[in-house]
Design a protein around this motif. Structure first.
Motif, PDB file in Angstrom:
ATOM      1  N   THR A  99     -86.401 -41.193  24.682  1.00 16.30           N
ATOM      2  CA  THR A  99     -87.278 -40.786  23.576  1.00 16.30           C
ATOM      3  C   THR A  99     -88.552 -40.136  24.090  1.00 16.30           C
ATOM      4  N   LEU A 100     -89.169 -40.746  25.088  1.00 14.96           N
ATOM      5  CA  LEU A 100     -90.422 -40.211  25.615  1.00 14.96           C
ATOM      6  C   LEU A 100     -90.197 -38.902  26.367  1.00 14.96           C
ATOM      7  N   THR A 101     -89.047 -38.763  27.010  1.00 12.40           N
ATOM      8  CA  THR A 101     -88.729 -37.498  27.681  1.00 12.40           C
ATOM      9  C   THR A 101     -88.607 -36.365  26.665  1.00 12.40           C
ATOM     10  N   GLN A 102     -87.932 -36.639  25.544  1.00 14.62           N
ATOM     11  CA  GLN A 102     -87.821 -35.628  24.490  1.00 14.62           C
ATOM     12  C   GLN A 102     -89.192 -35.267  23.923  1.00 14.62           C
ATOM     13  N   TYR A 103     -90.016 -36.266  23.721  1.00 16.14           N
ATOM     14  CA  TYR A 103     -91.383 -36.008  23.257  1.00 16.14           C
ATOM     15  C   TYR A 103     -92.117 -35.098  24.253  1.00 16.14           C
ATOM     16  N   GLY A 104     -92.008 -35.430  25.539  1.00 19.90           N
ATOM     17  CA  GLY A 104     -92.705 -34.645  26.556  1.00 19.90           C
ATOM     18  C   GLY A 104     -92.269 -33.198  26.577  1.00 19.90           C
ATOM     19  N   GLU A 105     -90.980 -32.972  26.398  1.00 24.63           N
ATOM     20  CA  GLU A 105     -90.461 -31.597  26.388  1.00 24.63           C
ATOM     21  C   GLU A 105     -91.120 -30.782  25.275  1.00 24.63           C
ATOM     22  N   ARG A 106     -91.228 -31.383  24.112  1.00 24.75           N
ATOM     23  CA  ARG A 106     -91.782 -30.657  22.957  1.00 24.75           C
ATOM     24  C   ARG A 106     -93.301 -30.511  23.051  1.00 24.75           C
ATOM     25  N   ILE A 107     -93.993 -31.564  23.451  1.00 26.51           N
ATOM     26  CA  ILE A 107     -95.452 -31.464  23.535  1.00 26.51           C
ATOM     27  C   ILE A 107     -95.845 -30.516  24.676  1.00 26.51           C
ATOM     28  N   GLY A 108     -94.999 -30.436  25.710  1.00 28.06           N
ATOM     29  CA  GLY A 108     -95.265 -29.495  26.799  1.00 28.06           C
ATOM     30  C   GLY A 108     -95.182 -28.050  26.340  1.00 28.06           C
ATOM     31  N   THR A 109     -94.189 -27.753  25.512  1.00 27.61           N
ATOM     32  CA  THR A 109     -94.072 -26.398  24.969  1.00 27.61           C
ATOM     33  C   THR A 109     -95.247 -26.090  24.054  1.00 27.61           C
ATOM     34  N   ALA A 110     -95.613 -27.049  23.200  1.00 28.00           N
ATOM     35  CA  ALA A 110     -96.764 -26.847  22.310  1.00 28.00           C
ATOM     36  C   ALA A 110     -98.032 -26.619  23.114  1.00 28.00           C
ATOM     37  N   PHE A 111     -98.185 -27.353  24.191  1.00 25.81           N
ATOM     38  CA  PHE A 111     -99.370 -27.237  25.051  1.00 25.81           C
ATOM     39  C   PHE A 111     -99.488 -25.823  25.624  1.00 25.81           C
ATOM     40  N   GLN A 112     -98.360 -25.275  26.109  1.00 25.47           N
ATOM     41  CA  GLN A 112     -98.392 -23.926  26.668  1.00 25.47           C
ATOM     42  C   GLN A 112     -98.636 -22.876  25.590  1.00 25.47           C
ATOM     43  N   LEU A 113     -98.038 -23.048  24.433  1.00 26.75           N
ATOM     44  CA  LEU A 113     -98.261 -22.093  23.350  1.00 26.75           C
ATOM     45  C   LEU A 113     -99.720 -22.102  22.909  1.00 26.75           C
ATOM     46  N   ALA A 114    -100.334 -23.287  22.921  1.00 27.94           N
ATOM     47  CA  ALA A 114    -101.766 -23.366  22.617  1.00 27.94           C
ATOM     48  C   ALA A 114    -102.574 -22.580  23.648  1.00 27.94           C
ATOM     49  N   ASP A 115    -102.157 -22.639  24.919  1.00 25.73           N
ATOM     50  CA  ASP A 115    -102.824 -21.852  25.955  1.00 25.73           C
ATOM     51  C   ASP A 115    -102.671 -20.356  25.695  1.00 25.73           C
ATOM     52  N   ASP A 116    -101.496 -19.953  25.202  1.00 23.08           N
ATOM     53  CA  ASP A 116    -101.273 -18.542  24.868  1.00 23.08           C
ATOM     54  C   ASP A 116    -102.268 -18.075  23.805  1.00 23.08           C
ATOM     55  N   VAL A 117    -102.450 -18.921  22.803  1.00 26.17           N
ATOM     56  CA  VAL A 117    -103.405 -18.597  21.740  1.00 26.17           C
ATOM     57  C   VAL A 117    -104.818 -18.544  22.308  1.00 26.17           C
ATOM     58  N   LEU A 118    -105.148 -19.526  23.152  1.00 28.86           N
ATOM     59  CA  LEU A 118    -106.485 -19.564  23.749  1.00 28.86           C
ATOM     60  C   LEU A 118    -106.774 -18.324  24.584  1.00 28.86           C
ATOM     61  N   ASP A 119    -105.766 -17.818  25.277  1.00 30.12           N
ATOM     62  CA  ASP A 119    -105.969 -16.641  26.127  1.00 30.12           C
ATOM     63  C   ASP A 119    -106.439 -15.445  25.311  1.00 30.12           C
ATOM     64  N   ILE A 120    -106.013 -15.402  24.065  1.00 23.36           N
ATOM     65  CA  ILE A 120    -106.437 -14.317  23.178  1.00 23.36           C
ATOM     66  C   ILE A 120    -107.712 -14.672  22.432  1.00 23.36           C
ATOM     67  N   ALA A 121    -107.768 -15.887  21.890  1.00 23.20           N
ATOM     68  CA  ALA A 121    -108.790 -16.220  20.897  1.00 23.20           C
ATOM     69  C   ALA A 121    -110.071 -16.822  21.462  1.00 23.20           C
ATOM     70  N   SER A 122    -110.030 -17.342  22.703  1.00 20.33           N
ATOM     71  CA  SER A 122    -111.176 -18.106  23.198  1.00 20.33           C
ATOM     72  C   SER A 122    -112.093 -17.265  24.062  1.00 20.33           C
ATOM     73  N   ASP A 123    -113.242 -17.858  24.408  1.00 18.70           N
ATOM     74  CA  ASP A 123    -114.069 -17.284  25.457  1.00 18.70           C
ATOM     75  C   ASP A 123    -113.777 -18.045  26.739  1.00 18.70           C
ATOM     76  N   SER A 124    -114.360 -17.622  27.863  1.00 19.72           N
ATOM     77  CA  SER A 124    -114.044 -18.232  29.155  1.00 19.72           C
ATOM     78  C   SER A 124    -114.504 -19.674  29.228  1.00 19.72           C
ATOM     79  N   HIS A 125    -115.529 -20.050  28.469  1.00 22.98           N
ATOM     80  CA  HIS A 125    -116.014 -21.435  28.470  1.00 22.98           C
ATOM     81  C   HIS A 125    -114.941 -22.371  27.921  1.00 22.98           C
ATOM     82  N   GLU A 126    -114.226 -21.933  26.915  1.00 21.49           N
ATOM     83  CA  GLU A 126    -113.197 -22.778  26.302  1.00 21.49           C
ATOM     84  C   GLU A 126    -111.956 -22.880  27.171  1.00 21.49           C
ATOM     85  N   SER A 127    -111.512 -21.767  27.741  1.00 18.74           N
ATOM     86  CA  SER A 127    -110.218 -21.746  28.425  1.00 18.74           C
ATOM     87  C   SER A 127    -110.305 -21.951  29.927  1.00 18.74           C
ATOM     88  N   GLY A 128    -111.497 -21.774  30.522  1.00 16.22           N
ATOM     89  CA  GLY A 128    -111.638 -21.930  31.965  1.00 16.22           C
ATOM     90  C   GLY A 128    -111.156 -20.729  32.753  1.00 16.22           C
TER      91      GLY A 128
END
Length: 337
Positions: free
Chosen positions: A203-232
């Motif tokens: 169960t936790l492995t399945q959760y990790g797979e999905r939250i990992g994808t969400a985490f990367q997609l959030a980074d994709d959004v940040l790369d466009i929408a954020s400033d350098s302070h937010e995204s590093g």
């Protein structure tokens, strides 16, 4: 409610907070030890990105997953050190491939020294992760090896491109390999090392797979929408290097559809130009993408994967740890705005 760890998870349970904070402190100590060398320059290079910070998302997942058994079992902290060392090593290599100048708000290793130093430092970190891993037993070695194969396969798929396939589906497969695999292992290691039963581990492995994808997609959004302070890192780094992340892929799909406009096609043409050397074009492309519906679509994709992660937790008994894992889904979505 207390913020736990650099990622900013808010935990309502004091006992859980104390356990996780203490474990993350032990992980930091383990990372320092694992990145030391008898050669001072290697230590400096290996600790460069570690000292720059980072969210420690993967160690946090190890600790929360370990709450479903004995969170103080001897393998829990070392397994978190393994996944974070592996993650750090991939950052050194990624920055060389992307020619990135900034990582975590500091100069990338390749910019600070050169590509050779960055690649070899990444290799050094992989070697140290393997040393720690060897003490966790053959099953842990097998799990890590399978995840590492998926990680490298994801990178190769990204390099090869989608071919005649659907670019969005191809990209999601890439993300599942490059990011989801190691995040899933973080949850799996935590559950394995604490002695949780096989159903909980799954169960936790399945959760990790999905939250990992969400985490990367959030980074994709940040790369466009954020400033350098937010995204590093410098905003639009992926755009500058011609890396088509989900917002760009959604834009291209929209432009190619019956709903596409001349403005959509002009923006696609701009993205196809040399943004690595055209500062004005890069700034214009960022501004247009920030206003385009494709960015909002990418945010919705992020929310969808985060909600799938939350749903994956349903078989687990209610507990403070389950609530914290659910709250992480909200934290990931919040990163994407």
């Amino acid at each position: 409610m207390t913020v736990v760890g650099p990622f900013g998870l808010r935990v309502r349970d004091q006992a859980l907070e104390a356990d996780v904070q203490a474990a993350l402190t032990a992980v930091e100590e383990g990372l320092v030890e694992a990145t030391k060398s008898t050669v001072p320059f290697i230590t400096e290079a290996a600790q460069h990105l570690m000292h720059a910070g980072g969210k420690r998302f993967r160690p946090l997942l190890v600790m929360l997953s370990a709450q479903f058994g004995d969170p103080h079992a001897p393998g829990v902290v070392p397994s978190a050190v393994v996944v974070e060392l592996t993650h750090l090593a991939t950052l050194y290599h990624d920055d060389v491939m992307d020619q990135a100048a900034v990582r975590r708000g500091v100069a990338s290793a390749n910019a600070n020294w050169d590509n050779s130093v960055a690649v070899l430092t990444g290799d050094f970190l992989f070697a140290r992760a393997s040393q720690v891993l060897a003490d966790l037993g053959p099953e842990a070695v097998r799990v890590q090896a399978e995840a590492f194969e998926r990680l490298v396969t994801g990178q190769i798929l990204e390099t090869a491109g989608p071919g005649a396939g659907d670019p969005v589906e191809h990209y999601l497969e890439v993300i599942a390999g490059k990011t989801g695999s190691l995040v899933a292992v973080s949850c799996r290691f935590g559950a394995m090392m604490c002695g949780a039963d096989e159903g909980v581990v799954s169960t936790l492995t399945q959760y990790g797979e999905r939250i990992g994808t969400a985490f990367q997609l959030a980074d994709d959004v940040l790369d466009i929408a954020s400033d350098s302070h937010e995204s590093g890192k410098t905003p639009g780094t992926d755009l500058r290097e011609g890396v088509a992340t989900l917002p760009v892929l959604r834009l291209r799909a929209h432009a190619a559809s019956s709903r596409g406009t001349a403005a959509d096609r002009e923006l696609c043409a701009l993205l196809d130009s040399d943004l690595a050397t055209d500062e004005e074009g890069h700034a214009r492309a960022l501004a247009l993408l920030r206003a385009h519906p494709a960015l909002e679509q990418a945010r919705r994709d992020t929310v969808r994967y985060a909600e799938e992660a939350r749903a994956a937790l349903s078989p687990l008994p209610d507990s403070a740890a389950k609530a914290a894992l659910s709250a992480l889904c909200d934290a990931v979505v919040h990163r994407a705005g």
